[in-house]
Design a protein around this motif. Structure first.
Motif, PDB file in Angstrom:
ATOM      1  N   LEU A   1     -10.663   2.408  -3.534  1.00 17.67           N
ATOM      2  CA  LEU A   1      -9.727   1.478  -4.173  1.00 17.67           C
ATOM      3  C   LEU A   1     -10.475   0.380  -4.917  1.00 17.67           C
ATOM      4  CD1 LEU A   1      -7.055   1.225  -1.328  1.00 17.67           C
ATOM      5  CD2 LEU A   1      -6.841   2.465  -3.491  1.00 17.67           C
TER       6      LEU A   1
ATOM      7  N   ILE B   1      -9.462  -2.693  -8.090  1.00 18.77           N
ATOM      8  CA  ILE B   1      -8.420  -3.371  -7.317  1.00 18.77           C
ATOM      9  C   ILE B   1      -9.074  -4.418  -6.427  1.00 18.77           C
ATOM     10  CG2 ILE B   1      -6.652  -3.045  -5.536  1.00 18.77           C
ATOM     11  CD1 ILE B   1      -6.248  -0.221  -6.657  1.00 18.77           C
TER      12      ILE B   1
ATOM     13  N   ALA C   1      -2.106   3.259   3.974  1.00 17.77           N
ATOM     14  CA  ALA C   1      -2.621   1.999   3.441  1.00 17.77           C
ATOM     15  C   ALA C   1      -1.458   1.158   2.941  1.00 17.77           C
ATOM     16  CB  ALA C   1      -3.611   2.254   2.308  1.00 17.77           C
TER      17      ALA C   1
ATOM     18  N   VAL D   1      -2.496   2.952  -8.424  1.00 19.46           N
ATOM     19  CA  VAL D   1      -3.039   3.782  -7.344  1.00 19.46           C
ATOM     20  C   VAL D   1      -2.482   5.199  -7.425  1.00 19.46           C
ATOM     21  CG1 VAL D   1      -3.077   4.120  -4.836  1.00 19.46           C
ATOM     22  CG2 VAL D   1      -3.471   1.842  -5.795  1.00 19.46           C
TER      23      VAL D   1
ATOM     24  N   ILE E   1      -0.395  -1.801   0.361  1.00 12.91           N
ATOM     25  CA  ILE E   1      -0.902  -2.386  -0.872  1.00 12.91           C
ATOM     26  C   ILE E   1       0.180  -3.232  -1.541  1.00 12.91           C
ATOM     27  CG2 ILE E   1      -2.565  -0.526  -1.260  1.00 12.91           C
ATOM     28  CD1 ILE E   1      -0.628   0.684  -3.261  1.00 12.91           C
ATOM     29  N   LYS E   2      -0.244  -4.106  -2.449  1.00 15.66           N
ATOM     30  CA  LYS E   2       0.707  -4.893  -3.225  1.00 15.66           C
ATOM     31  C   LYS E   2       1.500  -3.979  -4.155  1.00 15.66           C
ATOM     32  CE  LYS E   2      -1.462  -9.472  -3.575  1.00 15.66           C
ATOM     33  NZ  LYS E   2      -2.042 -10.449  -4.528  1.00 15.66           N
TER      34      LYS E   2
ATOM     35  N   SER F   1      -5.450  -7.396  -2.722  1.00 20.74           N
ATOM     36  CA  SER F   1      -4.333  -6.512  -3.064  1.00 20.74           C
ATOM     37  C   SER F   1      -4.153  -5.385  -2.056  1.00 20.74           C
ATOM     38  CB  SER F   1      -4.533  -5.905  -4.460  1.00 20.74           C
ATOM     39  OG  SER F   1      -4.493  -6.903  -5.456  1.00 20.74           O
ATOM     40  N   VAL F   2      -5.069  -5.309  -1.091  1.00 19.62           N
ATOM     41  CA  VAL F   2      -5.052  -4.216  -0.111  1.00 19.62           C
ATOM     42  C   VAL F   2      -4.946  -4.789   1.299  1.00 19.62           C
ATOM     43  CG1 VAL F   2      -6.269  -2.181   0.753  1.00 19.62           C
ATOM     44  CG2 VAL F   2      -6.507  -2.846  -1.654  1.00 19.62           C
TER      45      VAL F   2
END
Length: 244
Positions: free
Chosen positions: A98, A103, A120, A130, A122-123, A107-108
Motif C-alpha cells: 500500500l 498511500i 485491512a 486500492v 482504509i480511508k 490512510s491505513v
C-alpha cells in the motif's frame, strides 16, 4: 508524527468542526497518538470519538463533531484480500504494498492477517485507488472484496515468555523486555521511546503492573502478565506476551 504537529492537527480538527458545524475526521492514529488526542480533547470538553472500523481496533480515526451531533459514520471501509492458503503473507507485506502506491500511513488502519485472508481498514478516499491498483501483494496474486465476514482474523500474534527482574520499576522491566542493559533502558525511557498503556513515560521509577501494555520503540510491544512469582533469590518472575 511529531507531537507539536500532531497537537496542532488535532486542535484544528476540532476547531474546523465547530466553525463549520459539521463532523471532521483525522487519522488513522496509533495508540499513542490516540491517547494524546483523547487527553487533549477531554481537556477542551470536545465532542469526539475514536474509532478504527471495528471494536478494539489498534489504529483509530479521530472524529470531532458539533455539539448537536451525537455520532456520525466514519469514512472507513474494510477490504478483504483473499489468496492461496499455502502462501505465507504478513502485515508488513500488505503495508509495504500500500505504501508503494503512495498511500500515506494515516490512510491505513489495522491490517489483520490469517492464512488465505487479510482484512485491512482504509480511508474511504483511497478505496477506489486500492481497488484499481492492487492485484498482487509482493509476487502473490490476490482478490479484493469490499467488506469482511466475521470473525475477523486475529491479526497480531503473541508469543509468551518470562524473565526475572530485581523489581517492577520501569527501567528494570524495559531492560528485561528489550534485552538491553539497565543503562540502555534508562536512555530509551529518557528519550521518550517507552510508552505504558499508550502514554509516553519518562519516569524510570514508575511501577509496572499486571495487564500493562509496554511499548519500546524499535523493540516491540509487550503485555505484562503474572508478576506474583518469586525466585529463591527474591527476584520477581515477570511473565509477558510479545506481539510479533
Amino acid at each position: 508524527m511529531e507531537s507539536e504537529i500532531l497537537i496542532a492537527r488535532i486542535t484544528d480538527t476540532q476547531d474546523i468542526s465547530q466553525k463549520t458545524s459539521k463532523p471532521k475526521f483525522f487519522g488513522f492514529l496509533s495508540r499513542e497518538e490516540a491517547a494524546l488526542a483523547q487527553r487533549l480533547l477531554e481537556n477542551r470538553n470536545a465532542n469526539f470519538q475514536l474509532f478504527g472500523g471495528y471494536e478494539d481496533a489498534q489504529r483509530v480515526m479521530l472524529g470531532c463533531f458539533p455539539d448537536w451531533c451525537d455520532n456520525a459514520n466514519f469514512p472507513i471501509t474494510a477490504v478483504t484480500f483473499t489468496y492461496r492458503e499455502a502462501v505465507e503473507l504478513h502485515h508488513k507485506d500488505f503495508l509495504g504494498a500500500l505504501m508503494a502506491l503512495g498511500i500515506t500511513r494515516e490512510s491505513v488502519g489495522d491490517i489483520l492477517v490469517e492464512k488465505g485472508r487479510t482484512v485491512a481498514f482504509i480511508k474511504d478516499e483511497v478505496l477506489p485507488f486500492v481497488l484499481s491498483n492492487v492485484t498482487k501483494i509482493g509476487r502473490v496474486g490476490v482478490d479484493i472484496l469490499v467488506g469482511f465476514t466475521d470473525p475477523l482474523p486475529l491479526g497480531d500474534s503473541l508469543i509468551t515468555a518470562s524473565a526475572t527482574v530485581s523489581s517492577l520499576r520501569l527501567d528494570c522491566v524495559v531492560s528485561a523486555l528489550a534485552s538491553v542493559s539497565r543503562g540502555k533502558a534508562n536512555e530509551l525511557i529518557e528519550a521518550g521511546l517507552v510508552s505504558v498503556n499508550s502514554v509516553v513515560c519518562q519516569k524510570n521509577t514508575k511501577q509496572v503492573a499486571m495487564g500493562d501494555a509496554v511499548t519500546v520503540r524499535g523493540k516491540g510491544k509487550f503485555i505484562i502478565g503474572n508478576t506474583c512469582q518469586k525466585t529463591r533469590k527474591d527476584r520477581t518472575v515477570l511473565e509477558y506476551k510479545k506481539y510479533f
